[in-house]
Design a protein around this motif. Structure first.
Motif, PDB file in Angstrom:
ATOM      1  N   ASP A 170      12.082  -3.695  -6.779  1.00 16.15           N
ATOM      2  CA  ASP A 170      11.643  -3.227  -8.095  1.00 16.15           C
ATOM      3  C   ASP A 170      12.823  -2.956  -9.021  1.00 16.15           C
ATOM      4  O   ASP A 170      12.772  -3.270 -10.214  1.00 16.15           O
ATOM      5  CB  ASP A 170      10.773  -1.977  -7.953  1.00 16.15           C
ATOM      6  CG  ASP A 170       9.395  -2.291  -7.375  1.00 16.15           C
ATOM      7  OD1 ASP A 170       9.036  -3.490  -7.286  1.00 16.15           O
ATOM      8  OD2 ASP A 170       8.681  -1.341  -7.007  1.00 16.15           O
ATOM      9  N   LEU A 199      10.991  -2.321  -1.080  1.00 17.79           N
ATOM     10  CA  LEU A 199      10.210  -2.415  -2.308  1.00 17.79           C
ATOM     11  C   LEU A 199      10.944  -1.749  -3.474  1.00 17.79           C
ATOM     12  O   LEU A 199      10.961  -2.274  -4.590  1.00 17.79           O
ATOM     13  CB  LEU A 199       8.834  -1.778  -2.106  1.00 17.79           C
ATOM     14  CG  LEU A 199       7.871  -1.875  -3.288  1.00 17.79           C
ATOM     15  CD1 LEU A 199       7.589  -3.336  -3.632  1.00 17.79           C
ATOM     16  CD2 LEU A 199       6.578  -1.151  -2.964  1.00 17.79           C
ATOM     17  N   GLN A 200      11.582  -0.619  -3.219  1.00 16.98           N
ATOM     18  CA  GLN A 200      12.345   0.056  -4.269  1.00 16.98           C
ATOM     19  C   GLN A 200      13.500  -0.813  -4.755  1.00 16.98           C
ATOM     20  O   GLN A 200      13.743  -0.930  -5.962  1.00 16.98           O
ATOM     21  CB  GLN A 200      12.871   1.397  -3.759  1.00 16.98           C
ATOM     22  CG  GLN A 200      11.785   2.418  -3.554  1.00 16.98           C
ATOM     23  CD  GLN A 200      12.287   3.670  -2.861  1.00 16.98           C
ATOM     24  OE1 GLN A 200      13.420   3.727  -2.373  1.00 16.98           O
ATOM     25  NE2 GLN A 200      11.441   4.694  -2.814  1.00 16.98           N
ATOM     26  N   LYS A 214       0.815  -1.216   0.000  1.00 12.75           N
ATOM     27  CA  LYS A 214       0.000   0.000   0.000  1.00 12.75           C
ATOM     28  C   LYS A 214       0.847   1.265   0.000  1.00 12.75           C
ATOM     29  O   LYS A 214       0.345   2.347  -0.247  1.00 12.75           O
ATOM     30  CB  LYS A 214      -0.940   0.008   1.217  1.00 12.75           C
ATOM     31  CG  LYS A 214      -1.870  -1.185   1.276  1.00 12.75           C
ATOM     32  CD  LYS A 214      -2.835  -1.192   0.112  1.00 12.75           C
ATOM     33  CE  LYS A 214      -3.763  -2.372   0.217  1.00 12.75           C
ATOM     34  NZ  LYS A 214      -4.189  -2.912  -1.024  1.00 12.75           N
ATOM     35  N   GLN A 215       2.141   1.128   0.336  1.00 12.89           N
ATOM     36  CA  GLN A 215       3.022   2.296   0.319  1.00 12.89           C
ATOM     37  C   GLN A 215       4.434   1.876  -0.061  1.00 12.89           C
ATOM     38  O   GLN A 215       4.788   0.710   0.009  1.00 12.89           O
ATOM     39  CB  GLN A 215       3.015   3.000   1.665  1.00 12.89           C
ATOM     40  CG  GLN A 215       3.587   2.182   2.802  1.00 12.89           C
ATOM     41  CD  GLN A 215       3.443   2.900   4.131  1.00 12.89           C
ATOM     42  OE1 GLN A 215       2.491   3.625   4.332  1.00 12.89           O
ATOM     43  NE2 GLN A 215       4.387   2.686   5.018  1.00 12.89           N
ATOM     44  N   ASP A 216       5.222   2.849  -0.466  1.00 15.81           N
ATOM     45  CA  ASP A 216       6.584   2.604  -0.912  1.00 15.81           C
ATOM     46  C   ASP A 216       7.506   2.395   0.287  1.00 15.81           C
ATOM     47  O   ASP A 216       7.250   2.873   1.383  1.00 15.81           O
ATOM     48  CB  ASP A 216       7.067   3.784  -1.743  1.00 15.81           C
ATOM     49  CG  ASP A 216       8.109   3.388  -2.767  1.00 15.81           C
ATOM     50  OD1 ASP A 216       8.435   2.193  -2.863  1.00 15.81           O
ATOM     51  OD2 ASP A 216       8.601   4.276  -3.484  1.00 15.81           O
ATOM     52  N   SER A 217       8.576   1.634   0.072  1.00 16.98           N
ATOM     53  CA  SER A 217       9.589   1.411   1.093  1.00 16.98           C
ATOM     54  C   SER A 217      10.928   1.179   0.400  1.00 16.98           C
ATOM     55  O   SER A 217      10.973   0.914  -0.802  1.00 16.98           O
ATOM     56  CB  SER A 217       9.231   0.187   1.947  1.00 16.98           C
ATOM     57  OG  SER A 217       9.316  -0.990   1.163  1.00 16.98           O
ATOM     58  N   THR A 218      11.995   1.255   1.150  1.00 17.76           N
ATOM     59  CA  THR A 218      13.318   1.007   0.581  1.00 17.76           C
ATOM     60  C   THR A 218      13.414  -0.420   0.054  1.00 17.76           C
ATOM     61  O   THR A 218      13.947  -0.650  -1.032  1.00 17.76           O
ATOM     62  CB  THR A 218      14.411   1.262   1.644  1.00 17.76           C
ATOM     63  OG1 THR A 218      14.293   2.612   2.094  1.00 17.76           O
ATOM     64  CG2 THR A 218      15.795   1.038   1.067  1.00 17.76           C
ATOM     65  N   TYR A 253       6.030  -5.685 -12.699  1.00 17.71           N
ATOM     66  CA  TYR A 253       5.047  -5.786 -11.617  1.00 17.71           C
ATOM     67  C   TYR A 253       4.313  -7.126 -11.610  1.00 17.71           C
ATOM     68  O   TYR A 253       3.512  -7.390 -10.728  1.00 17.71           O
ATOM     69  CB  TYR A 253       4.049  -4.621 -11.650  1.00 17.71           C
ATOM     70  CG  TYR A 253       3.354  -4.426 -12.976  1.00 17.71           C
ATOM     71  CD1 TYR A 253       2.219  -5.154 -13.294  1.00 17.71           C
ATOM     72  CD2 TYR A 253       3.840  -3.511 -13.900  1.00 17.71           C
ATOM     73  CE1 TYR A 253       1.581  -4.977 -14.506  1.00 17.71           C
ATOM     74  CE2 TYR A 253       3.208  -3.329 -15.106  1.00 17.71           C
ATOM     75  CZ  TYR A 253       2.068  -4.065 -15.415  1.00 17.71           C
ATOM     76  OH  TYR A 253       1.448  -3.885 -16.628  1.00 17.71           O
TER      77      TYR A 253
END
Length: 147
Positions: free
Chosen positions: A43, A39-40, A33-37, A74
């Motif tokens: 990705d 997740l970055q 639901k939100q970005d994080s280090t 994704y």
């Protein structure tokens, strides 16, 4: 005493890092639901690995489809990451699950792919496991190869 404390902290860190990766394999699609280090970084890794993943998928589906399906970053789920040569070793086994698509994002299947990633950087396909097929809609059946 300091060595024992470092070992305990290391093991705790590994458990915290590995647990979310393992739980994704069973929880289905991961939709943060939100970005994080984390997740970055994941990705970015998927962007860098997409060409190798796309090659593996294209080679597999070449015998079934007239044109290769696409895999979008994704639509790649990290299933497992393993260091092959111990702590701080830079050789990894990475297993991902992908959902290739044709046309307007019509899923054609689900596949699990394992790569060996090492210095260089080199990305080597280790294992390709086709999990399941998805039936194409009637207006996309013409993309199937004749048997």
């Amino acid at each position: 005493m300091k060595i024992k404390l470092r070992i305990v902290l290391l093991l705790l860190s590994l458990i915290l890092i590995i647990s979310p990766l393992e739980s994704k394999a069973y929880s289905g699609m991961h939709n943060p639901k939100q970005d994080s280090t984390e997740l970055q970084i994941q990705d970015m890794l998927m962007l860098l690995l997409t060409p190798a993943i796309q090659d593996a998928v294209s080679n597999y589906y070449l015998k079934y489809l007239k044109e290769p399906p696409l895999v979008y970053p994704y639509q790649i789920d990290v299933i497992q990451i393993e260091r092959k040569n111990g702590f701080r070793g830079f050789m990894f086994l990475l297993t991902v699950e992908v959902t290739p698509v044709v046309g307007p994002h019509i899923s054609v299947g689900m596949d699990r792919i394992t790569f060996e990633i090492s210095a260089g950087p080199t990305v080597k396909l280790i294992k390709y496991n086709h999990i399941k097929d998805f039936e194409l809609p009637p207006n996309w059946k013409n993309t199937l190869r004749e048997k």
